[in-house]
Design a protein around this motif. Structure first.
Motif, PDB file in Angstrom:
ATOM      1  N   ASP A   1       0.823  -1.210   0.000  1.00 27.20           N
ATOM      2  CA  ASP A   1       0.000   0.000   0.000  1.00 27.20           C
ATOM      3  C   ASP A   1       0.860   1.263   0.000  1.00 27.20           C
ATOM      4  N   LYS A   2       1.981   1.235   0.728  1.00 26.79           N
ATOM      5  CA  LYS A   2       2.887   2.386   0.742  1.00 26.79           C
ATOM      6  C   LYS A   2       3.539   2.582  -0.623  1.00 26.79           C
ATOM      7  N   TRP A   3       3.926   1.475  -1.254  1.00 30.68           N
ATOM      8  CA  TRP A   3       4.589   1.551  -2.553  1.00 30.68           C
ATOM      9  C   TRP A   3       3.637   2.083  -3.624  1.00 30.68           C
ATOM     10  N   LEU A   4       2.388   1.600  -3.620  1.00 36.54           N
ATOM     11  CA  LEU A   4       1.410   2.064  -4.607  1.00 36.54           C
ATOM     12  C   LEU A   4       1.146   3.566  -4.473  1.00 36.54           C
ATOM     13  N   TRP A   5       1.105   4.040  -3.231  1.00 31.34           N
ATOM     14  CA  TRP A   5       0.921   5.461  -2.985  1.00 31.34           C
ATOM     15  C   TRP A   5       2.166   6.239  -3.413  1.00 31.34           C
TER      16      TRP A   5
ATOM     17  N   LEU B   1      12.425   0.162  -4.626  1.00 33.36           N
ATOM     18  CA  LEU B   1      11.525   0.255  -3.476  1.00 33.36           C
ATOM     19  C   LEU B   1      11.719   1.576  -2.748  1.00 33.36           C
ATOM     20  N   THR B   2      10.617   2.157  -2.325  1.00 35.07           N
ATOM     21  CA  THR B   2      10.630   3.357  -1.497  1.00 35.07           C
ATOM     22  C   THR B   2       9.296   3.464  -0.775  1.00 35.07           C
ATOM     23  N   GLU B   3       9.324   4.105   0.380  1.00 34.15           N
ATOM     24  CA  GLU B   3       8.091   4.362   1.128  1.00 34.15           C
ATOM     25  C   GLU B   3       7.690   5.826   1.020  1.00 34.15           C
ATOM     26  N   ASN B   4       8.562   6.650   0.445  1.00 35.91           N
ATOM     27  CA  ASN B   4       8.300   8.081   0.343  1.00 35.91           C
ATOM     28  C   ASN B   4       7.730   8.406  -1.024  1.00 35.91           C
ATOM     29  N   ARG B   5       6.758   9.292  -1.039  1.00 31.01           N
ATOM     30  CA  ARG B   5       6.113   9.677  -2.299  1.00 31.01           C
ATOM     31  C   ARG B   5       7.130  10.401  -3.171  1.00 31.01           C
ATOM     32  N   LEU B   6       7.149  10.033  -4.449  1.00 30.89           N
ATOM     33  CA  LEU B   6       8.118  10.577  -5.382  1.00 30.89           C
ATOM     34  C   LEU B   6       7.486  11.600  -6.312  1.00 30.89           C
ATOM     35  N   GLY B   7       8.337  12.420  -6.872  1.00 28.18           N
ATOM     36  CA  GLY B   7       7.886  13.299  -7.936  1.00 28.18           C
ATOM     37  C   GLY B   7       7.601  12.461  -9.172  1.00 28.18           C
ATOM     38  N   ALA B   8       6.726  12.937 -10.020  1.00 30.84           N
ATOM     39  CA  ALA B   8       6.305  12.165 -11.186  1.00 30.84           C
ATOM     40  C   ALA B   8       7.476  11.813 -12.106  1.00 30.84           C
ATOM     41  N   LYS B   9       8.482  12.664 -12.187  1.00 30.84           N
ATOM     42  CA  LYS B   9       9.626  12.403 -13.053  1.00 30.84           C
ATOM     43  C   LYS B   9      10.488  11.247 -12.556  1.00 30.84           C
ATOM     44  N   LEU B  10      10.458  10.959 -11.256  1.00 26.19           N
ATOM     45  CA  LEU B  10      11.288   9.890 -10.688  1.00 26.19           C
ATOM     46  C   LEU B  10      10.612   8.520 -10.718  1.00 26.19           C
ATOM     47  N   VAL B  11       9.320   8.483 -10.941  1.00 25.71           N
ATOM     48  CA  VAL B  11       8.567   7.224 -10.904  1.00 25.71           C
ATOM     49  C   VAL B  11       9.117   6.176 -11.862  1.00 25.71           C
ATOM     50  N   PRO B  12       9.487   6.504 -13.120  1.00 22.44           N
ATOM     51  CA  PRO B  12       9.995   5.469 -14.032  1.00 22.44           C
ATOM     52  C   PRO B  12      11.254   4.753 -13.549  1.00 22.44           C
ATOM     53  N   GLU B  13      11.986   5.335 -12.608  1.00 20.36           N
ATOM     54  CA  GLU B  13      13.169   4.677 -12.060  1.00 20.36           C
ATOM     55  C   GLU B  13      12.791   3.555 -11.092  1.00 20.36           C
ATOM     56  N   TYR B  14      11.544   3.545 -10.628  1.00 19.94           N
ATOM     57  CA  TYR B  14      11.106   2.587  -9.623  1.00 19.94           C
ATOM     58  C   TYR B  14      10.097   1.566 -10.143  1.00 19.94           C
TER      59      TYR B  14
ATOM     60  N   ARG C   1       2.509   6.938  -7.068  1.00 20.51           N
ATOM     61  CA  ARG C   1       1.434   7.773  -7.604  1.00 20.51           C
ATOM     62  C   ARG C   1       0.392   6.985  -8.386  1.00 20.51           C
ATOM     63  N   ILE C   2       0.266   5.700  -8.083  1.00 23.90           N
ATOM     64  CA  ILE C   2      -0.775   4.888  -8.703  1.00 23.90           C
ATOM     65  C   ILE C   2      -2.113   5.217  -8.054  1.00 23.90           C
ATOM     66  N   PHE C   3      -2.071   5.519  -6.750  1.00 27.60           N
ATOM     67  CA  PHE C   3      -3.250   5.980  -6.028  1.00 27.60           C
ATOM     68  C   PHE C   3      -2.935   7.329  -5.399  1.00 27.60           C
ATOM     69  N   LYS C   4      -3.961   8.176  -5.312  1.00 25.98           N
ATOM     70  CA  LYS C   4      -3.779   9.541  -4.823  1.00 25.98           C
ATOM     71  C   LYS C   4      -3.439   9.588  -3.337  1.00 25.98           C
ATOM     72  N   THR C   5      -4.047   8.695  -2.539  1.00 29.89           N
ATOM     73  CA  THR C   5      -3.763   8.664  -1.108  1.00 29.89           C
ATOM     74  C   THR C   5      -3.459   7.227  -0.688  1.00 29.89           C
ATOM     75  N   ARG C   6      -2.789   7.092   0.433  1.00 34.39           N
ATOM     76  CA  ARG C   6      -2.490   5.751   0.928  1.00 34.39           C
ATOM     77  C   ARG C   6      -3.768   5.058   1.375  1.00 34.39           C
ATOM     78  N   THR C   7      -4.723   5.807   1.864  1.00 34.54           N
ATOM     79  CA  THR C   7      -6.007   5.228   2.273  1.00 34.54           C
ATOM     80  C   THR C   7      -6.707   4.579   1.084  1.00 34.54           C
ATOM     81  N   ILE C   8      -6.684   5.246  -0.060  1.00 40.73           N
ATOM     82  CA  ILE C   8      -7.302   4.674  -1.258  1.00 40.73           C
ATOM     83  C   ILE C   8      -6.554   3.420  -1.694  1.00 40.73           C
TER      84      ILE C   8
END
Length: 148
Positions: free
Chosen positions: A9-13, A72-85, A16-23
């Motif tokens: 759930d942390k990774w999906l958030w 792997l990361t637990e911290n929300r990334l900027g959209a430009k960094l997402v393809p690295e993960y 930026r696959i989901f807007k919030t971790r709750t979702i």
């Protein structure tokens, strides 16, 4: 030190696959997130730990997205960094399905929710017009309610 496992759930958030971790957590609880290939995927609980090279499938109707974990990361990334993960390995057939749904004008809305459609508006207008023809009075007087 880099982490070897992260909660899904942390990774999906964070990706930026989901807007919030709750979702993201709710999607896991509803069985919309699976880990593994299509033939052997396992429904993921929110606390499921994922590793690099895992395949994650996310159902967002009408299509199912597929992602390969690159980092792997637990911290929300900027959209430009997402393809690295992550690698988006969603088949083209899923995107074609999405395009067909957009073209067909399908609205994913349960009956009774949201604004009325044009058809529902016409039906409502027809109903109220017919009611006026029968002499039904929709104007309520406050005096009628003060008697109680």
């Amino acid at each position: 030190m880099a982490k070897s496992e992260v909660r899904i759930d942390k990774w999906l958030w964070a990706m930026r696959i989901f807007k919030t971790r709750t979702i993201a957590t709710e999607a896991c609880k509803k069985g919309r997130v699976t880990v593994g290939h299509a033939d052997s995927s396992i429904i993921a609980k929110p606390s499921r730990m994922i590793k690099v090279d895992d395949i994650i499938n996310v159902k967002k109707p009408p299509i199912t997205y597929s992602f390969r974990v690159k980092g792997l990361t637990e911290n929300r990334l900027g959209a430009k960094l997402v393809p690295e993960y992550l690698d988006n390995i969603t088949p083209q057939s899923q995107y074609d399905l999405l395009e067909i749904v957009k073209i067909s004008g399908f609205i994913d809305r349960r009956k009774g929710l949201g604004r009325p459609t044009k058809r529902e508006g016409r039906e409502l207008a027809r109903f109220t017009h017919e009611a006026m023809d029968y002499g039904w009075d929709f104007d309520f007087d406050d005096d009628d309610y003060n008697e109680y």
